[in-house]
Scaffold this motif. Structure first.
Motif, PDB file in Angstrom:
ATOM      1  N   ALA A 148      27.305 -21.477 -71.742  1.00 16.10           N
ATOM      2  CA  ALA A 148      27.951 -22.783 -71.856  1.00 16.10           C
ATOM      3  C   ALA A 148      28.170 -23.369 -70.470  1.00 16.10           C
ATOM      4  O   ALA A 148      28.724 -22.716 -69.587  1.00 16.10           O
ATOM      5  CB  ALA A 148      29.285 -22.647 -72.583  1.00 16.10           C
ATOM      6  N   SER A 149      27.723 -24.586 -70.295  1.00 15.71           N
ATOM      7  CA  SER A 149      27.915 -25.308 -69.035  1.00 15.71           C
ATOM      8  C   SER A 149      29.220 -26.093 -69.137  1.00 15.71           C
ATOM      9  O   SER A 149      29.351 -26.990 -69.971  1.00 15.71           O
ATOM     10  CB  SER A 149      26.730 -26.242 -68.781  1.00 15.71           C
ATOM     11  N   ASP A 208      20.794 -28.237 -79.182  1.00 15.30           N
ATOM     12  CA  ASP A 208      21.635 -28.626 -78.044  1.00 15.30           C
ATOM     13  C   ASP A 208      22.931 -29.249 -78.567  1.00 15.30           C
ATOM     14  O   ASP A 208      22.905 -30.062 -79.498  1.00 15.30           O
ATOM     15  CB  ASP A 208      20.918 -29.646 -77.159  1.00 15.30           C
ATOM     16  N   ALA A 209      24.053 -28.858 -77.953  1.00 21.97           N
ATOM     17  CA  ALA A 209      25.355 -29.375 -78.385  1.00 21.97           C
ATOM     18  C   ALA A 209      26.164 -29.792 -77.162  1.00 21.97           C
ATOM     19  O   ALA A 209      26.063 -29.190 -76.090  1.00 21.97           O
ATOM     20  CB  ALA A 209      26.109 -28.327 -79.195  1.00 21.97           C
ATOM     21  N   ARG A 210      26.973 -30.822 -77.351  1.00 23.53           N
ATOM     22  CA  ARG A 210      27.858 -31.299 -76.280  1.00 23.53           C
ATOM     23  C   ARG A 210      29.234 -31.564 -76.849  1.00 23.53           C
ATOM     24  O   ARG A 210      29.409 -32.354 -77.763  1.00 23.53           O
ATOM     25  CB  ARG A 210      27.303 -32.571 -75.639  1.00 23.53           C
ATOM     26  N   TYR A 211      30.224 -30.849 -76.289  1.00 25.02           N
ATOM     27  CA  TYR A 211      31.627 -31.029 -76.670  1.00 25.02           C
ATOM     28  C   TYR A 211      32.314 -31.851 -75.591  1.00 25.02           C
ATOM     29  O   TYR A 211      32.134 -31.598 -74.399  1.00 25.02           O
ATOM     30  CB  TYR A 211      32.316 -29.671 -76.808  1.00 25.02           C
ATOM     31  N   SER A 243      29.192 -27.034 -64.380  1.00 24.40           N
ATOM     32  CA  SER A 243      28.453 -28.240 -64.742  1.00 24.40           C
ATOM     33  C   SER A 243      28.618 -29.294 -63.659  1.00 24.40           C
ATOM     34  O   SER A 243      29.632 -29.344 -62.955  1.00 24.40           O
ATOM     35  CB  SER A 243      28.969 -28.782 -66.078  1.00 24.40           C
ATOM     36  N   GLN A 248      34.047 -31.322 -70.594  1.00 21.80           N
ATOM     37  CA  GLN A 248      32.754 -31.388 -71.278  1.00 21.80           C
ATOM     38  C   GLN A 248      32.108 -30.011 -71.238  1.00 21.80           C
ATOM     39  O   GLN A 248      32.072 -29.364 -70.186  1.00 21.80           O
ATOM     40  CB  GLN A 248      31.846 -32.421 -70.620  1.00 21.80           C
ATOM     41  N   THR A 276      28.512 -28.082 -72.623  1.00 20.35           N
ATOM     42  CA  THR A 276      27.193 -28.201 -73.246  1.00 20.35           C
ATOM     43  C   THR A 276      26.578 -26.819 -73.406  1.00 20.35           C
ATOM     44  O   THR A 276      26.777 -25.945 -72.553  1.00 20.35           O
ATOM     45  CB  THR A 276      26.263 -29.097 -72.415  1.00 20.35           C
ATOM     46  N   TRP A 277      25.837 -26.616 -74.475  1.00 15.40           N
ATOM     47  CA  TRP A 277      25.171 -25.339 -74.729  1.00 15.40           C
ATOM     48  C   TRP A 277      24.056 -25.546 -75.739  1.00 15.40           C
ATOM     49  O   TRP A 277      23.914 -26.611 -76.330  1.00 15.40           O
ATOM     50  CB  TRP A 277      26.176 -24.291 -75.226  1.00 15.40           C
ATOM     51  N   ASN A 278      23.271 -24.492 -75.928  1.00 12.79           N
ATOM     52  CA  ASN A 278      22.199 -24.519 -76.923  1.00 12.79           C
ATOM     53  C   ASN A 278      22.334 -23.299 -77.820  1.00 12.79           C
ATOM     54  O   ASN A 278      22.537 -22.180 -77.332  1.00 12.79           O
ATOM     55  CB  ASN A 278      20.820 -24.521 -76.261  1.00 12.79           C
ATOM     56  N   GLN A 304      22.097 -31.934 -81.330  1.00  6.95           N
ATOM     57  CA  GLN A 304      20.727 -32.425 -81.385  1.00  6.95           C
ATOM     58  C   GLN A 304      19.877 -31.531 -82.299  1.00  6.95           C
ATOM     59  O   GLN A 304      20.244 -30.377 -82.570  1.00  6.95           O
ATOM     60  CB  GLN A 304      20.114 -32.472 -79.982  1.00  6.95           C
TER      61      GLN A 304
END
Length: 442
Positions: free
Chosen positions: A135-136, A225-228, A271, A161, A163-165, A221
């Motif tokens: 997780a970034s 890909d996910a963004r919190y 990040s 924020q 982001t991860w996949n 996505q």
């Protein structure tokens, strides 16, 4: 049923080598990738070095034990097998050391290949274990609502924020007729919980009060890909305050985010989102620098977890302290020096005694902004030095007045009074210079 040969699509063997006990954790967990109905899972663990007695447990949905091996045993190997009655997701393997033992081990995981149970299986095929989610993480400080030095905390408005996949989040756009899926944070948490999906759940370690979330969302996505994102207001503890050099101190503030999942499941990486806003709204302080640290250590849950630490450094605007404290202090000292030009020793006593009251008032003014410290600050020492010298000056002038009243002149005392015009500023310069050297130059 046809015999399966090595290398077929529904066969695989994976090997992992790790260490348990002593300075290492006493247990490790590994997440299995989804497996199909009737797939056979073979697990074999053997000790490579040390006196390790390995124990292995297979969990369904991460918490329900369904198979175990060598629990309470004394063998330096453990083996188990299990056939999945339905499509499997959310299974994990736990390897632990029997209390009092430690060492290095090899873990073999096989899919539809019983040769694993011999400990001599070759590694081949697709991976069977899910790698930790990377997780970034980023935090952007946008406003500082207030800094409470006595309580050693600060209130801030910030955005986080992550982001991860994760392939488990992937979907086909034609099925939902959408280019991406958008959730609120609570909706996504409920979805992930029901689906048994691990995500970078977190907590703010140094948060003190409720966190008021102004807005939050999760965007997923099709490729996983996910963004919190969340924007929030809360109060953070700042236990690293050090007021020794007050008011020329450089203070450290931080925001620490701890993963709720062990590092076997989620790891952090910094990040580019991290930064400082241009209008913080804090008048007393200005930020000089910031940095980010990623550590893996026992966290809020007690397990070894990843932590993101966003630290920023701030100094005080000195105009207030220069014009409201330091400059008046210098003027008071100058006034006391001017009294040496008076030959009326009674007037000297009155003037220097009034200085003592001013020093006491200054001390209360400064003490009201700081907690009750177990040490003296630079400003404390300056005031203490000035107060001590003022007491000595009062005593000196009283002595002169006393001898004058009794008409018993002491030649050396009155002779020294002539030199006090120059000794007085010199003594102050030496005193303040020594204090400054002690706090800043030694």
């Amino acid at each position: 049923m046809p015999v399966q040969t090595k290398g077929e699509e529904n066969q695989a063997v994976q090997k992992v080598t790790d260490t348990l006990g002593e300075r290492a954790p006493t247990q490790k967990k590994y997440r299995l990738l989804p497996l199909n109905t009737n797939d056979q899972l073979y697990i074999y663990v053997e000790t490579l070095e040390g006196d390790l007695i390995p124990q292995v447990v297979l969990y369904a949905y991460g918490s329900k034990p369904i198979r175990s091996a060598n629990i309470g045993g004394n063998n330096q190997h453990a083996a188990l097998e299990y056939t999945f009655p339905e499509k499997a997701q959310g299974y994990l393997i736990e390897v632990s050391a029997k209390p009092g033992t430690s060492g290095t081990y090899a873990l073999y995981i096989g899919k539809n290949d019983p040769a694993v149970l011999t400990g001599n299986a070759d590694v081949y095929g697709a991976p069977l274990l899910r790698q930790p989610i990377v997780a970034s993480v980023g935090v952007k400080l946008q406003q500082i609502a207030g800094i409470d030095q006595k309580a050693e905390n600060y209130s801030a408005v910030a955005s986080t924020q992550i982001t991860w996949n994760d392939p488990a989040l992937a979907f086909r756009p034609d099925e939902c007729e959408c280019e991406s899926k958008v959730y609120t944070a609570n909706e996504f948490i409920n979805y992930a919980t029901q689906a048994g999906i691990v995500w970078p759940a977190f907590t703010y370690l140094n948060q003190q009060n409720n966190r008021w979330i102004q807005s939050d969302f999760v965007i997923v996505q099709p490729n996983g890909d996910a963004r919190y994102f969340e924007r929030f207001t809360t109060t953070f503890q700042a236990p690293d305050f050090d007021f020794r050099k007050f008011p020329f101190d450089n203070q450290s503030f931080f925001i620490r985010i701890d993963s709720l999942y062990a590092s076997e499941f989620v790891t952090f990486t910094p990040s580019d989102f991290t930064g400082i806003g241009t209008q913080l709204g804090e008048e007393e302080w200005y930020i000089t620098d910031h940095d980010v640290t990623i550590v893996t250590e026992p966290g809020s849950t007690g397990a070894k977890t990843a932590s993101f630490i966003f630290r920023f450094y701030a100094r005080r605007h000195l105009a207030f302290y220069i014009y409201r404290i330091i400059l008046p202090l210098a003027l008071i000292i100058t006034v006391a020096w001017i009294t040496f030009f008076l030959e009326d020793y009674g007037k000297r006593v009155d003037a220097t005694t009034a200085n003592l009251l001013l020093f006491i008032a200054f001390n209360f003014t400064i003490a009201g902004d700081l907690p009750r410290l177990g040490y003296l600050t630079y400003m404390d020492m300056l005031l203490a030095g000035a107060f001590t010298l003022s007491v000595l000056v009062v005593a000196y002038n009283v002595a002169l007045k006393r001898w004058e009243t009794k008409k018993k002149p002491v030649d050396w005392l009155f002779t020294m009074d002539k030199y006090m015009l120059w000794l007085y500023p010199l003594i102050y310069a030496l005193t303040f210079g020594s204090i400054t050297w002690y706090f800043f130059l030694q």
